[in-house]
Design a protein around this motif. Structure first.
Motif, PDB file in Angstrom:
ATOM      1  N   VAL A 200       0.848  -1.198   0.000  1.00 50.01           N
ATOM      2  CA  VAL A 200       0.000   0.000   0.000  1.00 50.01           C
ATOM      3  C   VAL A 200       0.879   1.243   0.000  1.00 50.01           C
ATOM      4  O   VAL A 200       0.672   2.178  -0.779  1.00 50.01           O
ATOM      5  CB  VAL A 200      -0.949   0.015   1.222  1.00 50.01           C
ATOM      6  CG1 VAL A 200      -1.626   1.372   1.374  1.00 50.01           C
ATOM      7  CG2 VAL A 200      -1.983  -1.099   1.127  1.00 50.01           C
ATOM      8  N   ASP A 201       1.880   1.251   0.870  1.00 50.86           N
ATOM      9  CA  ASP A 201       2.770   2.399   0.999  1.00 50.86           C
ATOM     10  C   ASP A 201       3.477   2.706  -0.319  1.00 50.86           C
ATOM     11  O   ASP A 201       3.682   3.867  -0.655  1.00 50.86           O
ATOM     12  CB  ASP A 201       3.789   2.131   2.117  1.00 50.86           C
ATOM     13  CG  ASP A 201       4.600   3.351   2.473  1.00 50.86           C
ATOM     14  OD1 ASP A 201       4.001   4.394   2.830  1.00 50.86           O
ATOM     15  OD2 ASP A 201       5.838   3.272   2.397  1.00 50.86           O
ATOM     16  N   SER A 202       3.794   1.672  -1.073  1.00 53.41           N
ATOM     17  CA  SER A 202       4.499   1.882  -2.348  1.00 53.41           C
ATOM     18  C   SER A 202       3.615   2.551  -3.395  1.00 53.41           C
ATOM     19  O   SER A 202       4.113   3.137  -4.343  1.00 53.41           O
ATOM     20  CB  SER A 202       5.035   0.547  -2.887  1.00 53.41           C
ATOM     21  OG  SER A 202       3.979  -0.253  -3.409  1.00 53.41           O
ATOM     22  N   VAL A 203       2.292   2.480  -3.211  1.00 51.90           N
ATOM     23  CA  VAL A 203       1.353   3.051  -4.172  1.00 51.90           C
ATOM     24  C   VAL A 203       0.861   4.436  -3.734  1.00 51.90           C
ATOM     25  O   VAL A 203       0.796   5.351  -4.544  1.00 51.90           O
ATOM     26  CB  VAL A 203       0.150   2.096  -4.390  1.00 51.90           C
ATOM     27  CG1 VAL A 203      -0.921   2.728  -5.250  1.00 51.90           C
ATOM     28  CG2 VAL A 203       0.614   0.793  -5.001  1.00 51.90           C
ATOM     29  N   VAL A 204       0.495   4.584  -2.458  1.00 49.08           N
ATOM     30  CA  VAL A 204      -0.114   5.843  -2.007  1.00 49.08           C
ATOM     31  C   VAL A 204       0.484   6.422  -0.733  1.00 49.08           C
ATOM     32  O   VAL A 204       0.180   7.545  -0.383  1.00 49.08           O
ATOM     33  CB  VAL A 204      -1.642   5.697  -1.786  1.00 49.08           C
ATOM     34  CG1 VAL A 204      -2.349   5.352  -3.079  1.00 49.08           C
ATOM     35  CG2 VAL A 204      -1.954   4.689  -0.697  1.00 49.08           C
ATOM     36  N   GLY A 205       1.272   5.670   0.005  1.00 44.99           N
ATOM     37  CA  GLY A 205       1.752   6.139   1.298  1.00 44.99           C
ATOM     38  C   GLY A 205       0.755   5.771   2.387  1.00 44.99           C
ATOM     39  O   GLY A 205      -0.451   5.930   2.209  1.00 44.99           O
ATOM     40  N   LEU A 206       1.256   5.285   3.508  1.00 43.27           N
ATOM     41  CA  LEU A 206       0.381   4.825   4.594  1.00 43.27           C
ATOM     42  C   LEU A 206      -0.505   5.919   5.160  1.00 43.27           C
ATOM     43  O   LEU A 206      -1.615   5.649   5.610  1.00 43.27           O
ATOM     44  CB  LEU A 206       1.217   4.229   5.728  1.00 43.27           C
ATOM     45  CG  LEU A 206       1.671   2.795   5.560  1.00 43.27           C
ATOM     46  CD1 LEU A 206       2.312   2.299   6.844  1.00 43.27           C
ATOM     47  CD2 LEU A 206       0.542   1.889   5.150  1.00 43.27           C
ATOM     48  N   ASP A 207      -0.027   7.155   5.164  1.00 41.96           N
ATOM     49  CA  ASP A 207      -0.829   8.243   5.725  1.00 41.96           C
ATOM     50  C   ASP A 207      -2.075   8.525   4.902  1.00 41.96           C
ATOM     51  O   ASP A 207      -2.970   9.234   5.360  1.00 41.96           O
ATOM     52  CB  ASP A 207       0.015   9.505   5.887  1.00 41.96           C
ATOM     53  CG  ASP A 207       1.046   9.363   6.996  1.00 41.96           C
ATOM     54  OD1 ASP A 207       0.805   8.566   7.931  1.00 41.96           O
ATOM     55  OD2 ASP A 207       2.083  10.032   6.928  1.00 41.96           O
ATOM     56  N   SER A 208      -2.174   7.977   3.700  1.00 39.93           N
ATOM     57  CA  SER A 208      -3.356   8.159   2.855  1.00 39.93           C
ATOM     58  C   SER A 208      -4.474   7.179   3.188  1.00 39.93           C
ATOM     59  O   SER A 208      -5.594   7.323   2.703  1.00 39.93           O
ATOM     60  CB  SER A 208      -2.984   7.974   1.376  1.00 39.93           C
ATOM     61  OG  SER A 208      -2.071   8.955   0.974  1.00 39.93           O
ATOM     62  N   VAL A 209      -4.186   6.181   4.019  1.00 36.87           N
ATOM     63  CA  VAL A 209      -5.182   5.153   4.328  1.00 36.87           C
ATOM     64  C   VAL A 209      -6.249   5.715   5.259  1.00 36.87           C
ATOM     65  O   VAL A 209      -5.942   6.208   6.346  1.00 36.87           O
ATOM     66  CB  VAL A 209      -4.524   3.908   4.951  1.00 36.87           C
ATOM     67  CG1 VAL A 209      -5.583   2.895   5.391  1.00 36.87           C
ATOM     68  CG2 VAL A 209      -3.553   3.266   3.964  1.00 36.87           C
ATOM     69  N   LEU A 210      -7.505   5.661   4.811  1.00 37.09           N
ATOM     70  CA  LEU A 210      -8.637   6.057   5.645  1.00 37.09           C
ATOM     71  C   LEU A 210      -9.119   4.903   6.507  1.00 37.09           C
ATOM     72  O   LEU A 210      -9.499   5.101   7.653  1.00 37.09           O
ATOM     73  CB  LEU A 210      -9.808   6.546   4.782  1.00 37.09           C
ATOM     74  CG  LEU A 210      -9.593   7.833   4.014  1.00 37.09           C
ATOM     75  CD1 LEU A 210     -10.783   8.109   3.090  1.00 37.09           C
ATOM     76  CD2 LEU A 210      -9.402   8.984   4.987  1.00 37.09           C
ATOM     77  N   ARG A 211      -9.126   3.703   5.902  1.00 37.11           N
ATOM     78  CA  ARG A 211      -9.550   2.523   6.658  1.00 37.11           C
ATOM     79  C   ARG A 211      -9.174   1.253   5.914  1.00 37.11           C
ATOM     80  O   ARG A 211      -9.021   1.264   4.693  1.00 37.11           O
ATOM     81  CB  ARG A 211     -11.041   2.554   6.954  1.00 37.11           C
ATOM     82  CG  ARG A 211     -11.984   2.205   5.850  1.00 37.11           C
ATOM     83  CD  ARG A 211     -13.431   2.025   6.316  1.00 37.11           C
ATOM     84  NE  ARG A 211     -13.522   0.995   7.319  1.00 37.11           N
ATOM     85  CZ  ARG A 211     -13.797   1.197   8.632  1.00 37.11           C
ATOM     86  NH1 ARG A 211     -14.039   2.394   9.068  1.00 37.11           N
ATOM     87  NH2 ARG A 211     -13.848   0.188   9.471  1.00 37.11           N
ATOM     88  N   VAL A 212      -9.027   0.191   6.670  1.00 37.55           N
ATOM     89  CA  VAL A 212      -8.877  -1.146   6.105  1.00 37.55           C
ATOM     90  C   VAL A 212     -10.305  -1.639   5.859  1.00 37.55           C
ATOM     91  O   VAL A 212     -11.121  -1.665   6.780  1.00 37.55           O
ATOM     92  CB  VAL A 212      -8.110  -2.082   7.052  1.00 37.55           C
ATOM     93  CG1 VAL A 212      -7.996  -3.482   6.448  1.00 37.55           C
ATOM     94  CG2 VAL A 212      -6.729  -1.512   7.371  1.00 37.55           C
ATOM     95  N   VAL A 213     -10.608  -2.002   4.623  1.00 31.39           N
ATOM     96  CA  VAL A 213     -11.967  -2.375   4.252  1.00 31.39           C
ATOM     97  C   VAL A 213     -12.170  -3.881   4.342  1.00 31.39           C
ATOM     98  O   VAL A 213     -13.135  -4.353   4.933  1.00 31.39           O
ATOM     99  CB  VAL A 213     -12.285  -1.883   2.813  1.00 31.39           C
ATOM    100  CG1 VAL A 213     -13.661  -2.357   2.362  1.00 31.39           C
ATOM    101  CG2 VAL A 213     -12.173  -0.371   2.735  1.00 31.39           C
ATOM    102  N   LYS A 214     -11.266  -4.648   3.758  1.00 30.22           N
ATOM    103  CA  LYS A 214     -11.461  -6.100   3.649  1.00 30.22           C
ATOM    104  C   LYS A 214     -10.128  -6.813   3.764  1.00 30.22           C
ATOM    105  O   LYS A 214      -9.126  -6.379   3.187  1.00 30.22           O
ATOM    106  CB  LYS A 214     -12.103  -6.417   2.288  1.00 30.22           C
ATOM    107  CG  LYS A 214     -12.235  -7.878   1.935  1.00 30.22           C
ATOM    108  CD  LYS A 214     -13.331  -8.584   2.675  1.00 30.22           C
ATOM    109  CE  LYS A 214     -13.418 -10.022   2.153  1.00 30.22           C
ATOM    110  NZ  LYS A 214     -14.370 -10.844   2.700  1.00 30.22           N
ATOM    111  N   VAL A 215     -10.115  -7.883   4.521  1.00 34.69           N
ATOM    112  CA  VAL A 215      -8.952  -8.764   4.653  1.00 34.69           C
ATOM    113  C   VAL A 215      -9.405 -10.167   4.271  1.00 34.69           C
ATOM    114  O   VAL A 215     -10.438 -10.650   4.750  1.00 34.69           O
ATOM    115  CB  VAL A 215      -8.402  -8.759   6.100  1.00 34.69           C
ATOM    116  CG1 VAL A 215      -7.308  -9.804   6.273  1.00 34.69           C
ATOM    117  CG2 VAL A 215      -7.913  -7.371   6.490  1.00 34.69           C
ATOM    118  N   THR A 216      -8.642 -10.790   3.398  1.00 35.85           N
ATOM    119  CA  THR A 216      -8.885 -12.199   3.076  1.00 35.85           C
ATOM    120  C   THR A 216      -7.628 -12.964   3.441  1.00 35.85           C
ATOM    121  O   THR A 216      -6.530 -12.628   2.989  1.00 35.85           O
ATOM    122  CB  THR A 216      -9.201 -12.388   1.576  1.00 35.85           C
ATOM    123  OG1 THR A 216     -10.308 -11.550   1.233  1.00 35.85           O
ATOM    124  CG2 THR A 216      -9.558 -13.834   1.278  1.00 35.85           C
ATOM    125  N   GLY A 217      -7.797 -13.960   4.295  1.00 38.04           N
ATOM    126  CA  GLY A 217      -6.677 -14.787   4.720  1.00 38.04           C
ATOM    127  C   GLY A 217      -6.857 -16.206   4.244  1.00 38.04           C
ATOM    128  O   GLY A 217      -7.940 -16.783   4.386  1.00 38.04           O
TER     129      GLY A 217
END
Length: 156
Positions: free
Chosen positions: A81-98
């Motif tokens: 994520v950080d490589s695309v937009v930077g972590l500070d741009s994250v508003l929320r984690v929407v979905k996790v698939t494990g």
């Protein structure tokens, strides 16, 4: 932990740092932004370009160790994520698939994937709460015990 700290500060407070983004092992990219979301390809537990562990959870890989590996995958997802937009741009984690490579009869997939979920909650607070699936599978790429993929919502 500071309640108003940004995600990088929170990672540092936990003694964690983002790993290098692993180069893809196929015809895909680690993360892709589309509109207000970043979709992260499945991340397996890598270190210096090598898989950290192989095997099946419940046969050779303990659930506790798999939970740690899940957390490592989550860190790799944040690095993507950080490589695309930077972590500070994250508003929320929407979905996790494990995905958990499971021995026959192993049904503790949710506990394994908690390693990733717990990390997102620690780093993003309430914005780390997410929808989730925890799926047992016969095999994962390269023989990995776990694989985590995420979708995050980001600012413009």
């Amino acid at each position: 932990m500071s309640p108003t700290a940004g995600p990088r500060t929170r990672l540092n407070e936990f003694g964690l740092e983002l790993p290098e983004v692993s180069p893809p092992k196929g015809a895909y990219i680690p993360a892709l932004r589309s509109g207000s979301h970043v979709y992260v390809s499945g991340q397996v537990p890598m270190e210096n370009g090598e898989l950290v562990a192989t095997g099946k959870v419940g046969a050779g890989i303990t659930p506790e160790y798999a939970k740690e590996l899940s957390r490592r995958c989550a860190l790799a997802a944040l690095a993507a994520v950080d490589s695309v937009v930077g972590l500070d741009s994250v508003l929320r984690v929407v979905k996790v698939t494990g995905f958990v490579a499971s021995a026959p009869g192993f049904t503790g997939q949710p506990g394994v994937v908690d390693g990733a979920s717990d990390l997102f909650l620690a780093v993003f607070g309430d914005a780390g709460r997410h929808a989730r699936s925890a799926v047992g599978v016969a095999e994962l790429p390269l023989g990995s015990p776990v694989e985590i993929e995420i979708v995050v919502e980001v600012t413009d």
